[in-house]
Design a protein around this motif. Structure first.
Motif, PDB file in Angstrom:
ATOM      1  N   ALA A  28      -7.266  -4.340   7.985  1.00 17.33           N
ATOM      2  CA  ALA A  28      -6.820  -2.988   7.634  1.00 17.33           C
ATOM      3  C   ALA A  28      -6.528  -2.894   6.138  1.00 17.33           C
ATOM      4  CB  ALA A  28      -5.587  -2.620   8.450  1.00 17.33           C
ATOM      5  N   LEU A  29      -5.961  -3.976   5.594  1.00 14.32           N
ATOM      6  CA  LEU A  29      -5.654  -3.980   4.155  1.00 14.32           C
ATOM      7  C   LEU A  29      -6.938  -3.936   3.323  1.00 14.32           C
ATOM      8  CD1 LEU A  29      -2.800  -6.652   4.038  1.00 14.32           C
ATOM      9  CD2 LEU A  29      -2.594  -4.153   3.985  1.00 14.32           C
ATOM     10  N   HIS A  30      -7.996  -4.525   3.881  1.00 17.70           N
ATOM     11  CA  HIS A  30      -9.301  -4.498   3.203  1.00 17.70           C
ATOM     12  C   HIS A  30      -9.753  -3.045   3.034  1.00 17.70           C
ATOM     13  CE1 HIS A  30     -13.329  -6.073   2.164  1.00 17.70           C
ATOM     14  NE2 HIS A  30     -13.851  -5.182   2.990  1.00 17.70           N
ATOM     15  N   GLY A  31      -9.552  -2.261   4.076  1.00 20.58           N
ATOM     16  CA  GLY A  31      -9.910  -0.846   4.004  1.00 20.58           C
ATOM     17  C   GLY A  31      -9.052  -0.086   3.010  1.00 20.58           C
ATOM     18  N   MET A  32      -7.746  -0.390   2.995  1.00 18.03           N
ATOM     19  CA  MET A  32      -6.843   0.321   2.082  1.00 18.03           C
ATOM     20  C   MET A  32      -7.083  -0.082   0.632  1.00 18.03           C
ATOM     21  SD  MET A  32      -3.580   0.165   4.585  1.00 18.03           S
ATOM     22  CE  MET A  32      -2.299   0.537   3.425  1.00 18.03           C
ATOM     23  N   ASN A  33      -7.317  -1.371   0.427  1.00 21.20           N
ATOM     24  CA  ASN A  33      -7.546  -1.842  -0.937  1.00 21.20           C
ATOM     25  C   ASN A  33      -8.840  -1.243  -1.526  1.00 21.20           C
ATOM     26  OD1 ASN A  33      -6.765  -3.634  -3.174  1.00 21.20           O
ATOM     27  ND2 ASN A  33      -8.657  -4.727  -2.668  1.00 21.20           N
ATOM     28  N   ALA A  34      -9.769  -0.904  -0.644  1.00 20.59           N
ATOM     29  CA  ALA A  34     -11.003  -0.269  -1.117  1.00 20.59           C
ATOM     30  C   ALA A  34     -10.680   1.020  -1.856  1.00 20.59           C
ATOM     31  CB  ALA A  34     -11.936   0.006   0.065  1.00 20.59           C
ATOM     32  N   LEU A  35      -9.699   1.774  -1.337  1.00 22.79           N
ATOM     33  CA  LEU A  35      -9.299   3.017  -2.011  1.00 22.79           C
ATOM     34  C   LEU A  35      -8.702   2.719  -3.381  1.00 22.79           C
ATOM     35  CD1 LEU A  35      -7.811   5.103   0.932  1.00 22.79           C
ATOM     36  CD2 LEU A  35     -10.083   5.213  -0.112  1.00 22.79           C
ATOM     37  N   ALA A  36      -7.966   1.610  -3.477  1.00 25.22           N
ATOM     38  CA  ALA A  36      -7.388   1.228  -4.772  1.00 25.22           C
ATOM     39  C   ALA A  36      -8.504   0.905  -5.770  1.00 25.22           C
ATOM     40  CB  ALA A  36      -6.454   0.032  -4.589  1.00 25.22           C
ATOM     41  N   VAL A  37      -9.544   0.219  -5.307  1.00 26.50           N
ATOM     42  CA  VAL A  37     -10.680  -0.089  -6.188  1.00 26.50           C
ATOM     43  C   VAL A  37     -11.328   1.219  -6.654  1.00 26.50           C
ATOM     44  CG1 VAL A  37     -12.953  -1.183  -6.352  1.00 26.50           C
ATOM     45  CG2 VAL A  37     -11.132  -2.313  -5.060  1.00 26.50           C
ATOM     46  N   LEU A  38     -11.540   2.111  -5.699  1.00 27.57           N
ATOM     47  CA  LEU A  38     -12.189   3.390  -6.002  1.00 27.57           C
ATOM     48  C   LEU A  38     -11.406   4.167  -7.058  1.00 27.57           C
ATOM     49  CD1 LEU A  38     -14.378   5.575  -4.978  1.00 27.57           C
ATOM     50  CD2 LEU A  38     -12.474   6.498  -3.672  1.00 27.57           C
ATOM     51  N   LEU A  39     -10.109   4.345  -6.817  1.00 27.45           N
ATOM     52  CA  LEU A  39      -9.288   5.158  -7.719  1.00 27.45           C
ATOM     53  C   LEU A  39      -9.169   4.504  -9.094  1.00 27.45           C
ATOM     54  CD1 LEU A  39      -6.534   6.331  -5.212  1.00 27.45           C
ATOM     55  CD2 LEU A  39      -8.477   7.634  -6.107  1.00 27.45           C
ATOM     56  N   THR A  40      -9.012   3.194  -9.111  1.00 32.42           N
ATOM     57  CA  THR A  40      -8.867   2.496 -10.394  1.00 32.42           C
ATOM     58  C   THR A  40     -10.160   2.596 -11.204  1.00 32.42           C
ATOM     59  OG1 THR A  40      -7.468   0.962  -9.192  1.00 32.42           O
ATOM     60  CG2 THR A  40      -8.018   0.362 -11.430  1.00 32.42           C
ATOM     61  N   ALA A  41     -11.287   2.468 -10.517  1.00 31.68           N
ATOM     62  CA  ALA A  41     -12.573   2.553 -11.223  1.00 31.68           C
ATOM     63  C   ALA A  41     -12.780   3.962 -11.785  1.00 31.68           C
ATOM     64  CB  ALA A  41     -13.717   2.173 -10.274  1.00 31.68           C
ATOM     65  N   ILE A  42     -12.461   4.972 -11.000  1.00 36.19           N
ATOM     66  CA  ILE A  42     -12.609   6.359 -11.489  1.00 36.19           C
ATOM     67  C   ILE A  42     -11.686   6.592 -12.688  1.00 36.19           C
ATOM     68  CG2 ILE A  42     -12.171   8.788 -10.916  1.00 36.19           C
ATOM     69  CD1 ILE A  42     -13.134   8.185  -8.081  1.00 36.19           C
ATOM     70  N   TRP A  43     -10.475   6.114 -12.560  1.00 36.63           N
ATOM     71  CA  TRP A  43      -9.507   6.265 -13.647  1.00 36.63           C
ATOM     72  C   TRP A  43     -10.011   5.597 -14.921  1.00 36.63           C
ATOM     73  CZ3 TRP A  43      -5.747   8.818 -15.748  1.00 36.63           C
ATOM     74  CH2 TRP A  43      -4.965   8.224 -16.742  1.00 36.63           C
ATOM     75  N   ALA A  44     -10.528   4.374 -14.777  1.00 35.20           N
ATOM     76  CA  ALA A  44     -11.019   3.643 -15.955  1.00 35.20           C
ATOM     77  C   ALA A  44     -12.178   4.405 -16.605  1.00 35.20           C
ATOM     78  CB  ALA A  44     -11.454   2.236 -15.548  1.00 35.20           C
ATOM     79  N   GLY A  45     -13.073   4.933 -15.794  1.00 30.31           N
ATOM     80  CA  GLY A  45     -14.243   5.650 -16.306  1.00 30.31           C
ATOM     81  C   GLY A  45     -13.870   6.957 -16.989  1.00 30.31           C
ATOM     82  N   ARG A  46     -12.953   7.710 -16.377  1.00 30.82           N
ATOM     83  CA  ARG A  46     -12.539   9.002 -16.959  1.00 30.82           C
ATOM     84  C   ARG A  46     -11.727   8.781 -18.223  1.00 30.82           C
ATOM     85  NH1 ARG A  46     -12.606  13.749 -13.908  1.00 30.82           N
ATOM     86  NH2 ARG A  46     -10.887  14.468 -15.196  1.00 30.82           N
ATOM     87  N   ARG A  47     -10.898   7.744 -18.148  1.00 29.23           N
ATOM     88  CA  ARG A  47      -9.992   7.462 -19.233  1.00 29.23           C
ATOM     89  C   ARG A  47     -10.760   7.128 -20.517  1.00 29.23           C
ATOM     90  NH1 ARG A  47      -8.220   3.252 -21.380  1.00 29.23           N
ATOM     91  NH2 ARG A  47      -6.164   3.218 -22.346  1.00 29.23           N
ATOM     92  N   ILE A  48     -11.808   6.335 -20.377  1.00 26.71           N
ATOM     93  CA  ILE A  48     -12.514   5.909 -21.599  1.00 26.71           C
ATOM     94  C   ILE A  48     -13.198   7.095 -22.266  1.00 26.71           C
ATOM     95  CG2 ILE A  48     -14.775   5.249 -20.636  1.00 26.71           C
ATOM     96  CD1 ILE A  48     -13.995   2.643 -22.589  1.00 26.71           C
ATOM     97  N   THR A  49     -13.667   8.047 -21.461  1.00 22.13           N
ATOM     98  CA  THR A  49     -14.255   9.260 -22.027  1.00 22.13           C
ATOM     99  C   THR A  49     -13.192   9.991 -22.834  1.00 22.13           C
ATOM    100  OG1 THR A  49     -15.421   9.375 -19.925  1.00 22.13           O
ATOM    101  CG2 THR A  49     -15.632  11.264 -21.391  1.00 22.13           C
ATOM    102  N   HIS A  50     -12.051  10.169 -22.211  1.00 26.03           N
ATOM    103  CA  HIS A  50     -10.938  10.897 -22.796  1.00 26.03           C
ATOM    104  C   HIS A  50     -10.451  10.225 -24.081  1.00 26.03           C
ATOM    105  CE1 HIS A  50      -7.578  13.591 -22.751  1.00 26.03           C
ATOM    106  NE2 HIS A  50      -6.715  12.590 -22.747  1.00 26.03           N
ATOM    107  N   VAL A  51     -10.215   8.907 -23.983  1.00 28.48           N
ATOM    108  CA  VAL A  51      -9.678   8.173 -25.123  1.00 28.48           C
ATOM    109  C   VAL A  51     -10.681   8.171 -26.271  1.00 28.48           C
ATOM    110  CG1 VAL A  51      -8.932   5.894 -25.932  1.00 28.48           C
ATOM    111  CG2 VAL A  51      -8.136   6.768 -23.731  1.00 28.48           C
ATOM    112  N   SER A  52     -11.978   8.048 -25.952  1.00 34.70           N
ATOM    113  CA  SER A  52     -13.001   8.036 -26.993  1.00 34.70           C
ATOM    114  C   SER A  52     -13.013   9.357 -27.740  1.00 34.70           C
ATOM    115  CB  SER A  52     -14.384   7.809 -26.385  1.00 34.70           C
ATOM    116  OG  SER A  52     -14.370   6.596 -25.676  1.00 34.70           O
TER     117      SER A  52
END
Lengths: 147, 503
Positions: free
Chosen positions: A111-135
């Motif tokens: 079950a934690l594998h499923g929940m952690n997948a959401l953490a990967v998803l959100l963190t990756a989106i955040w990293a991608g959006r953030r670099i656009t913004h910061v740049s």
């Protein structure tokens, strides 16, 4: 490098979506087969189940390799925090694989594998959006300084 | 590298980045490169020799395996370790084909046949008979072989592609000759690309009768799953075997699948034999299932009721597959709830083993784990043996006459049916609890995750013998090691022109 970083971050996010879709496909394929009188044991031919094969390739290929590439690329972007967030994504992916092993020993950990997948998803989106913004902020700051 | 500011100072961040990239990619790259297998290799060159504390372990690794080293006898090739010459008592030709298998009831699945059937013909011979089998490969594209599962025969007849012979190509043939020394229930199957060929039906049963006993109420039941459909002798659902009311039946169940099989008998029964070795002093069993390892066999004895009803034997926990033994129209009630599994560790009466496991010449560990890594460059979650992935696995080295003890340990999360070719081993203990019943001889032992078994055997059959997981896809994922006798070598190679791929 920044655009590579951004693309890789979104590839990881897409990868997580593909992983979610494939696991559902795998599960419903099995249900369908069992309904038809099939047995689900160690004799199950996993390679005949497209969902399982996609999940395997995605989980041990596409996502971890993209996360590794993201972390490497992060060092060359020279954007503050880029390494930190890429490392977070990478760390969560490592955790995700570790949870697979833990789940072999204790299925409820799955079950934690499923929940952690959401953490990967959100963190990756955040990293991608953030670099656009910061740049963009960075560019503006430089333009101001140059003026 | 965009932006104006970046060109001015080669920052430490970039240096750090290069260092980090190397730190991350180099170890992964090295692991990847190290895992690559050559196109062709000998199992003798694979992994590292494990001398088990016995003589031979001088520390030199390069030349010890089967080579003509000082102090060791001249190398014997496995090709010399054949069965006897002379006129066979039974001669059979088995023709292997890659073609659809038609299950009883009409469903057709892609697979393999022997003499146009799957399971292949039942071979039934007497103890001491010299059997000669000519295998003809008519159309199995990858090539094929026949391995005689559980028969402790001469090494050259063992039928392992790349170890004891080359895979038989389409149009080729190979002759197997051996004397059936021990009565019991066996099976034969391909040991070339076995994870696909056995699953697809390239197997059959072999029964060796003791002198003076033949067909006396025997029922054979090969349980096999074809494309998700579990069958008995190729028949899905319920099958029937005829037996008179009051008859004594010996049911020979063979699990040809990869998964464990729970066998539940709808009456009181006895376990007469396990893996072709008689149980000493078997007691009546009621309300317990017998779990067969993948590749394992059990002979179960029971009496058909005198009242005209039949006995149902449920094969598998789901109740979808069963065998009904009794008169033609005899009703067979559903099998009742079972309380659990029969524990062979304490079943039957103790008896002498014929050797002293305490006086062991070699002690080996075969510890199974699971971890991520590469095999032949492909990333995956693989089985490990003593912490390392294929091909960095032990070669268990013995000399003829050695008493060998082996600890089989599993912390991989899944059960593994461990199969040692050419030998029967006796179970000494499980998780420290000593065996207290009949000597429990096995050629295929289910080791559940978390369990640790101590087994022992006498090294009395020179050769190069596979010691692997009989969940055959697991073997293909690297859960394979070998037992090798000092001074024996093999000219056969994995890969090569014959395309040998035993797993």
């Amino acid at each position: 490098m920044r655009s590579t970083y951004r693309v890789l971050a979104f590839v990881i996010a897409m990868g997580v979506a593909i992983q979610a879709a494939s696991v559902a496909l795998a599960f419903f394929t099995i249900l369908d087969e069992v309904d038809g009188g099939g047995v689900f044991t160690a004799d199950y031919d996993y390679e005949s189940n497209l969902g399982i094969m996609i999940h395997r390739v995605g989980g041990l290929g596409l996502v971890p390799l993209s996360a590794l590439a993201l972390l490497i690329v992060a060092f060359f972007t020279r954007v503050p925090g880029a390494v930190k967030w890429a490392a977070a994504v990478f760390g969560l992916v490592v955790l995700q694989i570790a949870l697979v092993f833990a789940a072999f020993a204790n299925a409820s950990v799955g079950a934690l594998h499923g929940m952690n997948a959401l953490a990967v998803l959100l963190t990756a989106i955040w990293a991608g959006r953030r670099i656009t913004h910061v740049s963009e902020q960075d560019e503006r700051a430089r333009d101001v300084a140059a003026a | 590298m965009s932006g104006r500011g970046t060109l001015r100072r080669p920052s430490r961040v970039v240096a750090l980045g290069i260092a980090a990239s190397l730190a991350l990619t180099v170890p992964v790259g090295v692991l990847w490169a190290r895992s690559l297998l050559p196109d062709t290799y000998s199992v003798m060159e694979m992994g590292y020799p494990d001398w088990g504390g016995g003589p031979g372990g001088s520390g030199h690794q390069a030349h010890v395996l089967g080579e003509d080293t000082p102090g060791s006898p001249a190398a014997t090739s496995v090709t010399e370790l054949t069965g006897p010459a002379g006129r066979p008592d039974v001669a059979v030709t088995l023709v292997a084909r890659q073609e659809p298998v038609t299950l009883v009831g009409g469903r057709t699945v892609a697979g393999y046949t022997i003499n146009h059937t799957s399971p292949g013909p039942l071979l039934r011979i007497g103890q001491g008979d010299l059997l000669e089998v000519t295998l003809v490969n008519e159309s199995v594209a990858d090539g094929t072989t026949l391995h005689w599962h559980g028969v402790d025969l001469p090494n050259a007849e063992d039928g392992v592609a790349g170890v004891t012979q080359d895979a038989v190509p389409v149009g080729g043939r190979h002759v197997y000759r051996f004397v059936a020394e021990d009565p019991g229930t066996y099976w034969y199957h391909s040991h070339q690309v076995s994870h696909a060929q056995v699953r697809g039906g390239l197997f059959g049963l072999l029964v060796v009768d003791p002198p003076g006993r033949r067909d006396d109420g025997d029922v054979v039941a090969a349980v096999h799953t074809y494309d998700g459909q579990r069958t008995v002798g190729g028949a899905p659902g319920e099958s029937r075997a005829l037996a008179e009311p009051g008859a004594t039946v010996r049911l020979r169940v063979v699990n040809t699948d990869n998964a464990p099989l729970d066998v539940t008998v709808g009456t009181s029964f006895r376990v007469l034999a396990v893996d072709a070795r008689d149980v000493v002093g078997p007691e009546d069993v009621e309300g317990r299932a017998v779990r067969l390892a993948g590749g394992g066999r059990a002979d179960l004895g029971f009496v058909v009721p005198a009242d005209g009803s039949a006995v149902r034997i449920q094969l598998g926990q789901d109740g979808l597959t069963s065998l009904v033994v009794g008169p033609d129209d005899g009703a067979a009630p559903e099998v009742g709830r079972v309380e659990g599994l029969l524990d062979l560790l304490s079943y039957g009466s103790p008896a002498p083993l014929g050797f002293d496991p305490e006086a062991a010449d070699r002690r080996f560990d075969y510890s199974i784990g699971r971890r991520p890594g590469f095999i032949d460059g492909i990333p995956g979650l693989y089985w490990s043996i003593n912490g390392q992935l294929f091909p960095d696995v032990p070669m268990f080295m013995v000399a003829e006459g050695d008493v060998v003890r082996m600890t089989l340990e599993n912390h991989s999360g899944e059960v593994h049916p461990m199969h040692l070719h050419g030998h029967h081993a006796v179970v000494l203990s499980r998780n420290g609890e000593p065996a207290s019943g009949s000597p429990w001889w096995v050629d295929t032992l289910d080791v559940a995750s978390g369990d640790s078994y101590e087994i022992a055997f006498v090294a009395d059959n020179p050769g190069i013998w596979m010691d692997h997981c009989h969940n055959l896809p697991h073997a293909a994922e690297g859960l394979v090691a070998h037992l090798a006798y000092v001074g024996v070598s093999t000219p056969y190679r994995i890969g090569g022109p014959a395309g040998n791929e035993p797993e």
